[in-house]
Each structure stands twice: as C-alpha cells, then as structure tokens.
Design a protein around this motif. Structure first.
Motif, PDB file in Angstrom:
ATOM      1  N   ALA A  62       6.092   0.824  -4.732  1.00 14.63           N
ATOM      2  CA  ALA A  62       5.059   0.012  -4.063  1.00 14.63           C
ATOM      3  C   ALA A  62       4.955   0.374  -2.594  1.00 14.63           C
ATOM      4  N   VAL A  63       5.127   1.661  -2.307  1.00 11.69           N
ATOM      5  CA  VAL A  63       4.994   2.140  -0.927  1.00 11.69           C
ATOM      6  C   VAL A  63       3.639   2.830  -0.777  1.00 11.69           C
ATOM      7  N   LYS A  64       3.275   3.127   0.454  1.00  9.58           N
ATOM      8  CA  LYS A  64       1.999   3.803   0.723  1.00  9.58           C
ATOM      9  C   LYS A  64       2.027   5.213   0.113  1.00  9.58           C
ATOM     10  N   MET A 100      -3.306   0.287 -10.891  1.00 10.31           N
ATOM     11  CA  MET A 100      -4.085  -0.145  -9.733  1.00 10.31           C
ATOM     12  C   MET A 100      -4.297  -1.654  -9.853  1.00 10.31           C
ATOM     13  N   PRO A 101      -3.388  -2.410  -9.206  1.00 14.56           N
ATOM     14  CA  PRO A 101      -3.550  -3.879  -9.215  1.00 14.56           C
ATOM     15  C   PRO A 101      -4.425  -4.332  -8.039  1.00 14.56           C
ATOM     16  N   ASN A 102      -4.534  -5.628  -7.818  1.00 12.98           N
ATOM     17  CA  ASN A 102      -5.188  -6.108  -6.593  1.00 12.98           C
ATOM     18  C   ASN A 102      -4.502  -7.383  -6.101  1.00 12.98           C
ATOM     19  N   SER A 136      18.476  -0.633   0.594  1.00 13.60           N
ATOM     20  CA  SER A 136      18.758   0.621  -0.118  1.00 13.60           C
ATOM     21  C   SER A 136      17.805   0.844  -1.291  1.00 13.60           C
ATOM     22  N   ASN A 137      16.969   1.875  -1.187  1.00 14.39           N
ATOM     23  CA  ASN A 137      16.087   2.230  -2.308  1.00 14.39           C
ATOM     24  C   ASN A 137      16.923   2.670  -3.505  1.00 14.39           C
ATOM     25  N   ILE A 138      18.073   3.304  -3.215  1.00 17.45           N
ATOM     26  CA  ILE A 138      18.930   3.802  -4.302  1.00 17.45           C
ATOM     27  C   ILE A 138      19.490   2.632  -5.119  1.00 17.45           C
ATOM     28  N   GLY A 163       5.760  -4.822   0.470  1.00 18.73           N
ATOM     29  CA  GLY A 163       4.679  -5.248   1.354  1.00 18.73           C
ATOM     30  C   GLY A 163       3.736  -6.212   0.656  1.00 18.73           C
ATOM     31  N   LYS A 164       2.483  -6.209   1.107  1.00 19.05           N
ATOM     32  CA  LYS A 164       1.503  -7.193   0.628  1.00 19.05           C
ATOM     33  C   LYS A 164       1.338  -7.151  -0.891  1.00 19.05           C
ATOM     34  N   MET A 165       1.180  -5.915  -1.426  1.00 14.96           N
ATOM     35  CA  MET A 165       0.872  -5.816  -2.853  1.00 14.96           C
ATOM     36  C   MET A 165       2.081  -6.170  -3.703  1.00 14.96           C
ATOM     37  N   ALA A 166       3.274  -5.657  -3.316  1.00 13.76           N
ATOM     38  CA  ALA A 166       4.480  -5.981  -4.100  1.00 13.76           C
ATOM     39  C   ALA A 166       4.726  -7.489  -4.061  1.00 13.76           C
ATOM     40  N   ASN A 197       1.374   8.079   1.212  1.00 11.55           N
ATOM     41  CA  ASN A 197       1.893   9.201   2.006  1.00 11.55           C
ATOM     42  C   ASN A 197       3.418   9.272   2.054  1.00 11.55           C
ATOM     43  N   ILE A 198       4.120   8.201   1.644  1.00 12.08           N
ATOM     44  CA  ILE A 198       5.587   8.311   1.648  1.00 12.08           C
ATOM     45  C   ILE A 198       6.179   8.290   0.231  1.00 12.08           C
ATOM     46  N   HIS A 199       5.284   8.316  -0.745  1.00 16.97           N
ATOM     47  CA  HIS A 199       5.674   8.320  -2.151  1.00 16.97           C
ATOM     48  C   HIS A 199       6.668   9.444  -2.443  1.00 16.97           C
ATOM     49  N   THR A 215       3.866   3.374 -10.694  1.00 17.65           N
ATOM     50  CA  THR A 215       3.378   3.469  -9.310  1.00 17.65           C
ATOM     51  C   THR A 215       2.151   2.585  -9.152  1.00 17.65           C
ATOM     52  N   ILE A 216       2.080   1.929  -7.979  1.00 17.61           N
ATOM     53  CA  ILE A 216       0.869   1.161  -7.688  1.00 17.61           C
ATOM     54  C   ILE A 216       0.069   1.857  -6.580  1.00 17.61           C
ATOM     55  N   ALA A 217       0.534   3.050  -6.174  1.00 18.90           N
ATOM     56  CA  ALA A 217      -0.094   3.721  -5.027  1.00 18.90           C
ATOM     57  C   ALA A 217      -1.428   4.331  -5.406  1.00 18.90           C
ATOM     58  N   ALA A 218      -2.420   4.069  -4.572  1.00 20.28           N
ATOM     59  CA  ALA A 218      -3.743   4.633  -4.815  1.00 20.28           C
ATOM     60  C   ALA A 218      -3.677   6.152  -4.723  1.00 20.28           C
ATOM     61  N   GLY A 219      -4.318   6.824  -5.659  1.00 23.03           N
ATOM     62  CA  GLY A 219      -4.468   8.283  -5.576  1.00 23.03           C
ATOM     63  C   GLY A 219      -3.266   9.085  -6.040  1.00 23.03           C
TER      64      GLY A 219
HETATM   65  P1  NAD Z   1       2.236  -2.565   2.865  1.00 23.91           P
HETATM   66  O1  NAD Z   1       2.201  -1.737   4.106  1.00 23.91           O
HETATM   67  O2  NAD Z   1       1.994  -4.035   2.980  1.00 23.91           O
HETATM   68  O3  NAD Z   1       3.637  -2.361   2.121  1.00 23.91           O
HETATM   69  C1  NAD Z   1       4.331  -1.157   2.076  1.00 23.91           C
HETATM   70  C2  NAD Z   1       5.803  -1.494   2.189  1.00 23.91           C
HETATM   71  O4  NAD Z   1       6.579  -0.305   2.037  1.00 23.91           O
HETATM   72  C3  NAD Z   1       6.178  -2.077   3.558  1.00 23.91           C
HETATM   73  O5  NAD Z   1       6.884  -3.286   3.354  1.00 23.91           O
HETATM   74  C4  NAD Z   1       7.097  -1.019   4.173  1.00 23.91           C
HETATM   75  O6  NAD Z   1       8.127  -1.569   4.979  1.00 23.91           O
HETATM   76  C5  NAD Z   1       7.684  -0.396   2.927  1.00 23.91           C
HETATM   77  N1  NAD Z   1       8.222   0.934   3.168  1.00 23.91           N
HETATM   78  C6  NAD Z   1       7.766   1.896   4.005  1.00 23.91           C
HETATM   79  N2  NAD Z   1       8.555   2.994   3.922  1.00 23.91           N
HETATM   80  C7  NAD Z   1       9.503   2.709   3.006  1.00 23.91           C
HETATM   81  C8  NAD Z   1      10.588   3.443   2.470  1.00 23.91           C
HETATM   82  N3  NAD Z   1      10.867   4.711   2.868  1.00 23.91           N
HETATM   83  N4  NAD Z   1      11.373   2.856   1.551  1.00 23.91           N
HETATM   84  C9  NAD Z   1      11.103   1.590   1.122  1.00 23.91           C
HETATM   85  N5  NAD Z   1      10.085   0.841   1.590  1.00 23.91           N
HETATM   86  C10 NAD Z   1       9.300   1.398   2.519  1.00 23.91           C
HETATM   87  O7  NAD Z   1       1.207  -1.905   1.858  1.00 23.91           O
HETATM   88  P2  NAD Z   1       0.532  -2.536   0.537  1.00 23.91           P
HETATM   89  O8  NAD Z   1      -0.828  -2.995   0.858  1.00 23.91           O
HETATM   90  O9  NAD Z   1       1.512  -3.459  -0.124  1.00 23.91           O
HETATM   91  O10 NAD Z   1       0.371  -1.196  -0.311  1.00 23.91           O
HETATM   92  C11 NAD Z   1       1.458  -0.656  -1.059  1.00 23.91           C
HETATM   93  C12 NAD Z   1       0.875   0.233  -2.135  1.00 23.91           C
HETATM   94  O11 NAD Z   1       0.034  -0.563  -2.969  1.00 23.91           O
HETATM   95  C13 NAD Z   1       0.011   1.354  -1.571  1.00 23.91           C
HETATM   96  O12 NAD Z   1       0.379   2.565  -2.179  1.00 23.91           O
HETATM   97  C14 NAD Z   1      -1.397   0.958  -1.938  1.00 23.91           C
HETATM   98  O13 NAD Z   1      -2.181   2.094  -2.256  1.00 23.91           O
HETATM   99  C15 NAD Z   1      -1.167   0.102  -3.190  1.00 23.91           C
HETATM  100  N6  NAD Z   1      -2.209  -0.910  -3.442  1.00 23.91           N
HETATM  101  C16 NAD Z   1      -2.510  -1.840  -2.467  1.00 23.91           C
HETATM  102  C17 NAD Z   1      -3.506  -2.782  -2.732  1.00 23.91           C
HETATM  103  C18 NAD Z   1      -3.861  -3.832  -1.698  1.00 23.91           C
HETATM  104  O14 NAD Z   1      -4.825  -4.580  -1.942  1.00 23.91           O
HETATM  105  N7  NAD Z   1      -3.136  -3.947  -0.591  1.00 23.91           N
HETATM  106  C19 NAD Z   1      -4.191  -2.784  -3.962  1.00 23.91           C
HETATM  107  C20 NAD Z   1      -3.805  -1.840  -4.940  1.00 23.91           C
HETATM  108  C21 NAD Z   1      -2.811  -0.907  -4.654  1.00 23.91           C
END
Ligand code: NAD
Length: 266
Positions: A70-72, A119-121, A56-58, A11-14, A74-76, A95-99
């Motif tokens: 780099a997922v949210k 914790m990137p930005n 494929s995550n695998i 997503g956005k952060m990756a 709640n699905i980590h 992990t880049i996931a908050a919390g």
């Molecule tokens: P996002 O929603 O843009 O990206 C999440 C990605 O995960 C999506 O592309 C989604 O399709 C994918 N996804 C969902 N379920 C999946 C699964 N089962 N397998 C594989 N991929 C799956 O979110 P984001 O903003 O990129 O945030 C991702 C993480 O980065 C979060 O944990 C957030 O806490 C952390 N983070 C974000 C920021 C920010 O500024 N956006 C800053 C620091 C940390």
C-alpha cells in the motif's frame, strides 16, 4: 477469516481498507499488522484503529498470509527488493498501487508468486468502497474468494481483465475527488441562494447518494432516470441544457482521459 493480513505502508488508502475490514468484523484487529515509516503514523494507527504497527516491512512480510503493498507506485520496487526473501511460501500479494501491473509485481519478486492487482477507493472507510481486481494464474479460486471477501467487507468488488486496470482509477479510484467537487459546487450554488452551508452540504451529498442508489437499485439506464426528473418545460431541463452548453459530460470524460494518461505514465 483466520489469516494474517499485512499492510506495507499505512497511509490514507490502507487506513480506509483496514477501517473497513474491522467495521465488517470479518477479521479481528490482532490478525492485522501494518508497517509505516513515520512514528507519528504508527502511533496514530495503533491508537485509533487498534492494530499492531511496526517500522519493519520485513516483520510484516514474514507474518502475512495476505500481504497488501500500500505504498506509492514509485517506491513499490524498493519495497519489494527489501521484503522479497521474507515472504511466506504461499502468500498472496495484493498491490493497491495505481499503474503497477501483475508482471511488474512478479518480475520484482524474481519468483512465481500469487499476485493480485487491485484498485480500491477511499469510500472503503465507510463500507461503500468500489474495488476492481485482477489476478495471475497462480491464484486459486479459493485464494480469489478470500481476497474478494476482504474487499467486499468494505464495499463492492468486480474482477476485471488486466488490460482494463489502467482505466479503473478514472472511474472509481479517483472519481470520489470529482464527486466531492460536484457536491461542493452544488452546495456553493445553494449557499449563493441563501441556503445555510451545513444544510447545503447535507442536501447535496444525500442527493448524490440517492441518485447513485437509484442507478444501482432500479437497474434503469442513467439517461432514463435523468429524463424522469425533467418535467417538460420545467426547471430541471433548463439546468440540464445549461450543463450540456458548458460541456459538463465532455469535461468529465476529458478529465478521465487525463487521469488514465497519467496512470499509464507512472
Ligand atoms: P499515502 O501517502 O497516504 O500512504 C503511503 C504510505 O506509505 C505512507 O504512510 C508512507 O509513510 C508509507 N511509506 C512510504 N515509504 C515507505 C516504505 N519504504 N516502507 C513502508 N511504508 C512506506 O498514499 P495513499 O493515498 O494511501 O496511496 C497508497 C497507494 O494506494 C498508492 O500506490 C496509490 O496509487 C493507491 N491508491 C490510492 C487511492 C486513494 O484514493 N488515495 C485509491 C486507490 C489506490
């Protein structure tokens, strides 16, 4: 660097991180693989960023020497359950996931792993990211240097004690959002006085960039730099007085408290 870097979630952060790494030319696009659930995201990342993508995550877990989760948040856990038997023995999991704590990570893998909590930005995309990292005891100095090299390819990096990690999103992970609001407000104030909007955005953004550089490069206290702008009896101190009256600093600090409280409850 001759290591395969995997991203689960793109997503956005990756995308900001991958874009930053590639711009720095320390890792080639062929050494990066990312999984994403949506076909549209895979196609977009593949075409615009030029890295290999998969559903494929695998497949990513099997390939990665350094694996970014780099997922949210709640699905980590679900993602780790899916990939935990597919990792390379010596993989470094970031992990880049908050919390998500180091112990959340290592507990979920059910075996000792090299774990990095970060914790990137999003300004990583333009090479001006700010990332904080902490590690567990299995991460060697060499591993840490490799991970730091990745993060420093798209900005600055600080290693901190884990007990501070929940406070970092408010300072540098989420704060670009508040800074954009500030820039928007500065520009709106200019537009109100007749400055063309595009010029107002440029002037506001450059003033924020310049002020940030002054803090980083002069080493002066921000208060001292503020004082230097305030001519006695002048216009700036009028504005500063009004900001104080409106609770500018306490609004920022309260917002950060809300951000941190939310992180702690994720
Ligand atoms: P996002 O929603 O843009 O990206 C999440 C990605 O995960 C999506 O592309 C989604 O399709 C994918 N996804 C969902 N379920 C999946 C699964 N089962 N397998 C594989 N991929 C799956 O979110 P984001 O903003 O990129 O945030 C991702 C993480 O980065 C979060 O944990 C957030 O806490 C952390 N983070 C974000 C920021 C920010 O500024 N956006 C800053 C620091 C940390």
């Amino acid at each position: 660097m001759n290591k395969t870097i995997g991203f689960i979630g793109c997503g956005k952060m990756a995308q900001a991180i991958i874009g930053g790494i590639l711009k720095a030319e320390k890792v080639s696009a062929e050494m990066i693989i990312a999984s994403a659930k949506s076909k549209a995201t895979r196609a977009y990342v593949n075409e615009t960023i030029g890295i290999k993508t998969t559903s494929s995550n695998i497949q990513v877990a099997e390939a990665a020497d350094i694996l970014f989760l780099a997922v949210k948040p709640n699905i980590h856990q679900a993602v780790i359950s899916e990939i935990k038997d597919s990792l390379k023995q010596e993989v470094i999991v970031v992990t880049i996931a908050a919390g998500i704590s180091i112990s959340d990570l290592t507990d979920a893998f059910l075996r000792p792993i090299k774990a990095v909590r970060s914790m990137p930005n999003t300004p990583s995309l333009v090479g001006e990211g700010m990332s904080a990292l902490c590690i567990n005891e299995l991460v060697t100095n060499e591993d840490l240097n490799e991970v730091k090299a990745i993060f420093s390819s798209f900005g600055k990096v600080e290693v901190v004690n884990e007990h501070l990690m929940d406070s970092i999103p408010a300072i540098s992970g989420s704060s670009p959002a508040y800074v954009y609001m500030f820039i928007e407000a500065l520009a709106d104030g200019g537009v109100k006085d007749g400055v063309p909007r595009e010029q107002a955005y440029k002037m506001a953004a450059q003033a924020v960039l310049g002020a940030a550089k002054m803090v980083l490069e002069t080493g002066k206290h921000p208060g001292e730099l503020k004082d230097e702008v305030c001519t006695p009896g002048g216009a700036t101190i009028e504005a500063v007085g009004e900001l104080e009256k409106q609770g500018f600093r306490s609004a920022v600090i309260s917002a950060m408290e809300q951000c941190t409280a939310k992180i702690k409850n994720l």
